[in-house]
Design a protein around this motif. Structure first.
Motif, PDB file in Angstrom:
ATOM      1  N   ILE A 168     -23.865  12.339  32.840  1.00  0.00           N
ATOM      2  CA  ILE A 168     -25.102  12.764  33.428  1.00  0.00           C
ATOM      3  C   ILE A 168     -24.874  14.146  33.313  1.00  0.00           C
ATOM      4  CG2 ILE A 168     -26.093  12.997  35.700  1.00  0.00           C
ATOM      5  CD1 ILE A 168     -24.396  10.222  36.359  1.00  0.00           C
ATOM      6  N   THR A 169     -25.782  14.849  32.791  1.00  0.00           N
ATOM      7  CA  THR A 169     -25.609  16.293  32.613  1.00  0.00           C
ATOM      8  C   THR A 169     -26.232  16.802  34.119  1.00  0.00           C
ATOM      9  OG1 THR A 169     -27.967  16.531  32.198  1.00  0.00           O
ATOM     10  CG2 THR A 169     -26.276  16.283  30.278  1.00  0.00           C
ATOM     11  N   ASP A 170     -25.601  18.255  34.263  1.00  0.00           N
ATOM     12  CA  ASP A 170     -25.939  18.852  35.417  1.00  0.00           C
ATOM     13  C   ASP A 170     -27.264  18.998  36.012  1.00  0.00           C
ATOM     14  OD1 ASP A 170     -25.091  20.411  37.670  1.00  0.00           O
ATOM     15  OD2 ASP A 170     -24.884  22.121  36.669  1.00  0.00           O
ATOM     16  N   ASP A 171     -28.219  18.845  34.790  1.00  0.00           N
ATOM     17  CA  ASP A 171     -29.598  18.863  35.215  1.00  0.00           C
ATOM     18  C   ASP A 171     -30.427  17.642  35.137  1.00  0.00           C
ATOM     19  OD1 ASP A 171     -29.688  18.643  32.565  1.00  0.00           O
ATOM     20  OD2 ASP A 171     -30.854  20.270  31.655  1.00  0.00           O
ATOM     21  N   LEU A 172     -29.384  16.508  35.421  1.00  0.00           N
ATOM     22  CA  LEU A 172     -29.664  15.250  35.676  1.00  0.00           C
ATOM     23  C   LEU A 172     -30.514  14.353  34.508  1.00  0.00           C
ATOM     24  CD1 LEU A 172     -30.874  15.262  39.377  1.00  0.00           C
ATOM     25  CD2 LEU A 172     -28.678  14.928  38.424  1.00  0.00           C
ATOM     26  N   ASN A 173     -30.039  14.654  33.295  1.00  0.00           N
ATOM     27  CA  ASN A 173     -30.318  13.892  32.162  1.00  0.00           C
ATOM     28  C   ASN A 173     -29.170  12.837  32.197  1.00  0.00           C
ATOM     29  OD1 ASN A 173     -32.624  14.745  30.453  1.00  0.00           O
ATOM     30  ND2 ASN A 173     -31.588  16.594  30.425  1.00  0.00           N
ATOM     31  N   VAL A 174     -29.647  11.587  32.063  1.00  0.00           N
ATOM     32  CA  VAL A 174     -28.503  10.255  31.878  1.00  0.00           C
ATOM     33  C   VAL A 174     -28.716   9.791  30.767  1.00  0.00           C
ATOM     34  CG1 VAL A 174     -27.946   8.348  33.276  1.00  0.00           C
ATOM     35  CG2 VAL A 174     -29.141  10.074  34.425  1.00  0.00           C
ATOM     36  N   TYR A 175     -27.668   9.580  30.095  1.00  0.00           N
ATOM     37  CA  TYR A 175     -27.506   8.857  28.729  1.00  0.00           C
ATOM     38  C   TYR A 175     -26.289   7.747  28.748  1.00  0.00           C
ATOM     39  CZ  TYR A 175     -29.286  13.486  27.448  1.00  0.00           C
ATOM     40  OH  TYR A 175     -30.107  14.731  27.442  1.00  0.00           O
ATOM     41  N   VAL A 176     -26.410   6.940  27.798  1.00  0.00           N
ATOM     42  CA  VAL A 176     -25.235   5.927  27.791  1.00  0.00           C
ATOM     43  C   VAL A 176     -24.127   6.654  26.956  1.00  0.00           C
ATOM     44  CG1 VAL A 176     -24.675   3.831  26.399  1.00  0.00           C
ATOM     45  CG2 VAL A 176     -26.908   4.049  27.333  1.00  0.00           C
ATOM     46  N   GLY A 177     -23.210   6.768  27.537  1.00  0.00           N
ATOM     47  CA  GLY A 177     -22.023   7.456  27.179  1.00  0.00           C
ATOM     48  C   GLY A 177     -21.424   7.272  25.779  1.00  0.00           C
ATOM     49  N   SER A 178     -21.118   8.196  24.777  1.00  0.00           N
ATOM     50  CA  SER A 178     -20.323   8.164  23.601  1.00  0.00           C
ATOM     51  C   SER A 178     -19.834   9.273  23.187  1.00  0.00           C
ATOM     52  CB  SER A 178     -21.570   7.550  22.583  1.00  0.00           C
ATOM     53  OG  SER A 178     -22.245   8.701  22.321  1.00  0.00           O
ATOM     54  N   THR A 179     -18.745   9.212  22.372  1.00  0.00           N
ATOM     55  CA  THR A 179     -17.966  10.304  21.828  1.00  0.00           C
ATOM     56  C   THR A 179     -18.975  11.557  21.458  1.00  0.00           C
ATOM     57  OG1 THR A 179     -16.261   8.930  21.514  1.00  0.00           O
ATOM     58  CG2 THR A 179     -16.172  11.247  20.877  1.00  0.00           C
ATOM     59  N   GLY A 180     -19.834  10.843  20.467  1.00  0.00           N
ATOM     60  CA  GLY A 180     -20.674  11.738  19.670  1.00  0.00           C
ATOM     61  C   GLY A 180     -21.606  12.594  20.931  1.00  0.00           C
ATOM     62  N   LEU A 181     -22.193  11.908  21.945  1.00  0.00           N
ATOM     63  CA  LEU A 181     -22.726  12.543  22.822  1.00  0.00           C
ATOM     64  C   LEU A 181     -21.858  13.834  23.543  1.00  0.00           C
ATOM     65  CD1 LEU A 181     -25.886  12.113  23.990  1.00  0.00           C
ATOM     66  CD2 LEU A 181     -24.426  11.202  25.965  1.00  0.00           C
ATOM     67  N   VAL A 182     -20.878  13.266  24.130  1.00  0.00           N
ATOM     68  CA  VAL A 182     -20.132  14.237  24.842  1.00  0.00           C
ATOM     69  C   VAL A 182     -19.750  15.382  23.916  1.00  0.00           C
ATOM     70  CG1 VAL A 182     -17.742  14.539  25.715  1.00  0.00           C
ATOM     71  CG2 VAL A 182     -18.861  12.461  26.021  1.00  0.00           C
ATOM     72  N   LEU A 183     -19.633  15.278  22.667  1.00  0.00           N
ATOM     73  CA  LEU A 183     -19.382  16.428  22.012  1.00  0.00           C
ATOM     74  C   LEU A 183     -20.607  17.158  21.537  1.00  0.00           C
ATOM     75  CD1 LEU A 183     -17.160  14.922  18.995  1.00  0.00           C
ATOM     76  CD2 LEU A 183     -16.021  16.209  20.981  1.00  0.00           C
ATOM     77  N   LYS A 184     -21.771  16.635  21.338  1.00  0.00           N
ATOM     78  CA  LYS A 184     -22.860  17.425  21.298  1.00  0.00           C
ATOM     79  C   LYS A 184     -23.408  18.066  22.736  1.00  0.00           C
ATOM     80  CE  LYS A 184     -27.148  15.492  20.495  1.00  0.00           C
ATOM     81  NZ  LYS A 184     -28.051  14.334  19.874  1.00  0.00           N
ATOM     82  N   THR A 185     -23.209  17.592  23.691  1.00  0.00           N
ATOM     83  CA  THR A 185     -23.420  18.130  24.938  1.00  0.00           C
ATOM     84  C   THR A 185     -22.311  19.396  25.176  1.00  0.00           C
ATOM     85  OG1 THR A 185     -24.007  16.021  26.015  1.00  0.00           O
ATOM     86  CG2 THR A 185     -23.683  17.925  27.496  1.00  0.00           C
ATOM     87  N   LEU A 186     -21.275  19.259  24.934  1.00  0.00           N
ATOM     88  CA  LEU A 186     -20.380  20.246  25.160  1.00  0.00           C
ATOM     89  C   LEU A 186     -20.594  21.512  24.206  1.00  0.00           C
ATOM     90  CD1 LEU A 186     -16.732  18.551  25.090  1.00  0.00           C
ATOM     91  CD2 LEU A 186     -18.116  19.267  27.028  1.00  0.00           C
ATOM     92  N   SER A 187     -21.211  21.164  22.848  1.00  0.00           N
ATOM     93  CA  SER A 187     -21.598  22.215  22.152  1.00  0.00           C
ATOM     94  C   SER A 187     -22.833  22.932  22.557  1.00  0.00           C
ATOM     95  CB  SER A 187     -21.401  21.991  20.531  1.00  0.00           C
ATOM     96  OG  SER A 187     -22.868  21.517  20.223  1.00  0.00           O
ATOM     97  N   ARG A 188     -23.805  22.156  23.205  1.00  0.00           N
ATOM     98  CA  ARG A 188     -25.233  22.713  23.450  1.00  0.00           C
ATOM     99  C   ARG A 188     -24.743  23.471  24.726  1.00  0.00           C
ATOM    100  NH1 ARG A 188     -28.835  20.927  27.074  1.00  0.00           N
ATOM    101  NH2 ARG A 188     -27.751  18.884  27.446  1.00  0.00           N
ATOM    102  N   LEU A 189     -23.929  23.301  25.514  1.00  0.00           N
ATOM    103  CA  LEU A 189     -23.503  24.137  26.757  1.00  0.00           C
ATOM    104  C   LEU A 189     -22.555  25.204  26.313  1.00  0.00           C
ATOM    105  CD1 LEU A 189     -23.423  21.355  29.162  1.00  0.00           C
ATOM    106  CD2 LEU A 189     -25.444  23.018  28.843  1.00  0.00           C
ATOM    107  N   ASN A 190     -22.417  25.357  24.987  1.00  0.00           N
ATOM    108  CA  ASN A 190     -21.445  26.318  24.692  1.00  0.00           C
ATOM    109  C   ASN A 190     -19.874  26.339  25.335  1.00  0.00           C
ATOM    110  OD1 ASN A 190     -22.944  28.040  22.942  1.00  0.00           O
ATOM    111  ND2 ASN A 190     -23.836  29.008  24.788  1.00  0.00           N
ATOM    112  N   CYS A 191     -19.494  24.811  25.450  1.00  0.00           N
ATOM    113  CA  CYS A 191     -18.207  24.636  26.053  1.00  0.00           C
ATOM    114  C   CYS A 191     -17.178  23.964  25.273  1.00  0.00           C
ATOM    115  CB  CYS A 191     -18.479  23.767  27.138  1.00  0.00           C
ATOM    116  SG  CYS A 191     -19.383  24.424  28.410  1.00  0.00           S
ATOM    117  N   SER A 192     -17.404  24.435  23.763  1.00  0.00           N
ATOM    118  CA  SER A 192     -16.719  23.604  22.861  1.00  0.00           C
ATOM    119  C   SER A 192     -15.302  23.891  22.969  1.00  0.00           C
ATOM    120  CB  SER A 192     -17.064  24.187  21.408  1.00  0.00           C
ATOM    121  OG  SER A 192     -18.435  23.791  21.316  1.00  0.00           O
TER     122      SER A 192
END
Ligand SMILES: [Zn+2]
Length: 476
Positions: A168-192
């Protein structure tokens, strides 16, 4: 997932936090928590008003005023006492599902059934104690459902299925979890750079969920605001969104139309209040029983994101707004449908220790009860009294009553003489400065009024200004 507690269930929630910015990057949660989050969208608007007032002492735009008006209008102006009760405690068709939630912030009692003393002759039941039967007697004797009908099947999950974990992202998008998704979210939020990230485990209960509910409307980062900050939601800056003028939707269904008298200040063509009949008040009261997920096009806080995720992940794909049968009004929006009242049969209990009759939904229980002993029973409309039952589905408010509704949707059954004088006095203007315009409200305006109730405290002017503006154009 659930912590051991004697009081209320708590959820463990794992947050990944950007410690420098003190911001939630994402939350990892199980299906149980996602179900609770999605259940917030199934809450009727009046229930949200009630929960926010109770737990957070906060008001909720014009919806709070409509809710207050239900109590203030006085039970005498309602067709029956049940009308006021079903609006103050709105019920939804998803309640049965919500009973399976690990944490239900709006626990409701099961609907009960009541009969009159002449049940064997009338064959009518009411879901509300004290309704008046066609025979004139009060229906106040409770009648049980058969044991088979009370059993709830133990279905897996509530709104989402499967055993996955979710992101669940801070702005309440909910996704089925996966490593790929976590990595993508981290890089989108500049948290690599994960060295800056920390972890936090929280036990959350009803109070936190209601806080999250409030932030959903007012914040772009509800998780951060709920779990990391201590400020009250009133401090969060909420950018008011401008409403686009209504777009006329073409539809084949016959449209309900409401006629109002708008009292307008000539100087700026502002609607000060409207005078209306019971059908428009029924419509405004219906806003309270519409579940949050059906307030179309709401681009407020993070509601839109959560709603999209709900549509993507929900096993139930129906998109129509369905309300319990007793909310059916004579004039209602074509977008809102009501369920058919469920059908029951009565049978006489042979065991003398049991009450004389019970109800069942299944006419084929011939092994248990001989079919000839099953008699169909009709559920009455709790909005009608006694013999009026034949005119089904009238409305909540007594026919022939006139009301005034202010710009912020306070509804009063009041004397027009006193409100006119009050308004003239308050605004220090002359009677000549006001004019009365008859306006017609159809679906598009009604939907826009429902949205405006959430977005602004000037609901009438935001939603209906174009009806007034048109009039000026015609005259010049
Ligand atoms: Zn009766």
């Amino acid at each position: 997932m659930m912590a051991e507690s004697s009081e209320e269930p708590k959820f463990a929630l794992r947050l990944i936090i950007d410690e420098e910015k003190e911001k939630v990057v994402l939350a990892e949660a199980g299906r149980d928590f996602v179900d609770v989050l999605f259940s917030l969208l199934t809450l009727p608007m009046g229930t949200i008003v009630r929960l926010l007032e109770k737990h957070r002492k906060s008001e909720f735009g014009c919806f709070s005023n409509i809710y207050k008006s239900v109590a203030d209008v006085g039970v005498d102006n309602f067709e029956t006492e049940a009308c006021q009760q079903i609006l103050l405690n709105p019920r939804s068709v998803k309640e049965v599902q919500c009973k399976r939630l690990k944490l239900n912030i709006n626990p409701t009692d099961c609907l009960k059934f009541f009969k009159c003393r002449s049940f064997a002759a009338c064959n009518l039941c009411s879901n509300f104690s004290g309704s008046e039967c066609v025979c004139g007697e009060l229906m106040d004797q409770e009648i049980d459902l058969s044991e088979e009908d009370q059993v709830q099947n133990d279905v897996d999950g509530v709104f989402v299925k499967g055993r996955s974990s979710f992101i669940i992202t801070d702005d309440l998008n909910v996704y089925v979890g996966s490593t790929g998704l976590v990595l993508k979210t981290l890089s989108r939020l500049n948290c690599s750079d994960v060295s800056k990230l920390g972890e936090k485990f929280l036990d959350i209960g009803i109070e936190e969920i209601v806080t999250l509910l409030e932030y959903m409307f007012s914040s772009d980062s509800p998780l951060t605001d709920t779990f990391l900050k201590k400020q009250s939601p009133h401090d969060v800056k909420n950018i008011p969104k401008l409403l686009s003028p209504c777009v006329k939707v073409k539809t084949d269904e016959p449209e309900s139309e409401f006629t109002l008298d708008a009292v307008v200040r000539k100087q700026d063509m502002k609607i000060l209040y409207v005078e209306c009949g019971e059908d428009f008040v029924d419509l405004l009261f219906t806003f309270l029983v519409v579940p949050l997920e059906y307030l179309c096009d709401i681009n407020l806080g993070c509601i839109g994101n959560l709603r999209r995720s709900f549509k993507d992940l929900n096993v139930d794909t129906s998109t129509r707004c369905v309300l319990p049968y007793y909310y059916k009004c004579q004039k209602q929006l074509s977008d809102i449908t009501t369920e058919e009242p469920p059908f029951y049969y009565r049978y006489r209990n042979s065991n003398p220790s049991q009450p004389d009759y019970s109800l069942t939904t299944d006419p084929d229980r011939s092994l248990l009860y001989r079919k000839d002993r099953l008699v169909p029973v009709t559920l009455i409309d709790p909005k009608c009294r006694g013999k009026d039952q034949s005119e089904n589905g009238s409305g909540f408010i007594k026919r022939g009553t006139r009301f005034t509704v202010t710009d912020d949707l306070l509804i009063r059954a009041t004397s027009f003489v006193s409100i006119s004088i009050f308004v003239l006095n308050k605004l220090q203007i002359q009677a000549d400065d006001l004019e009365v315009q008859a306006i017609r409200i159809r679906k598009a305006e009604a939907m826009s009024l429902m949205r405006a109730s959430l977005l602004t405290s000037s609901a009438l002017n935001s939603a209906l200004w174009n009806l007034i503006a048109k009039k000026i154009k015609e005259e010049t």
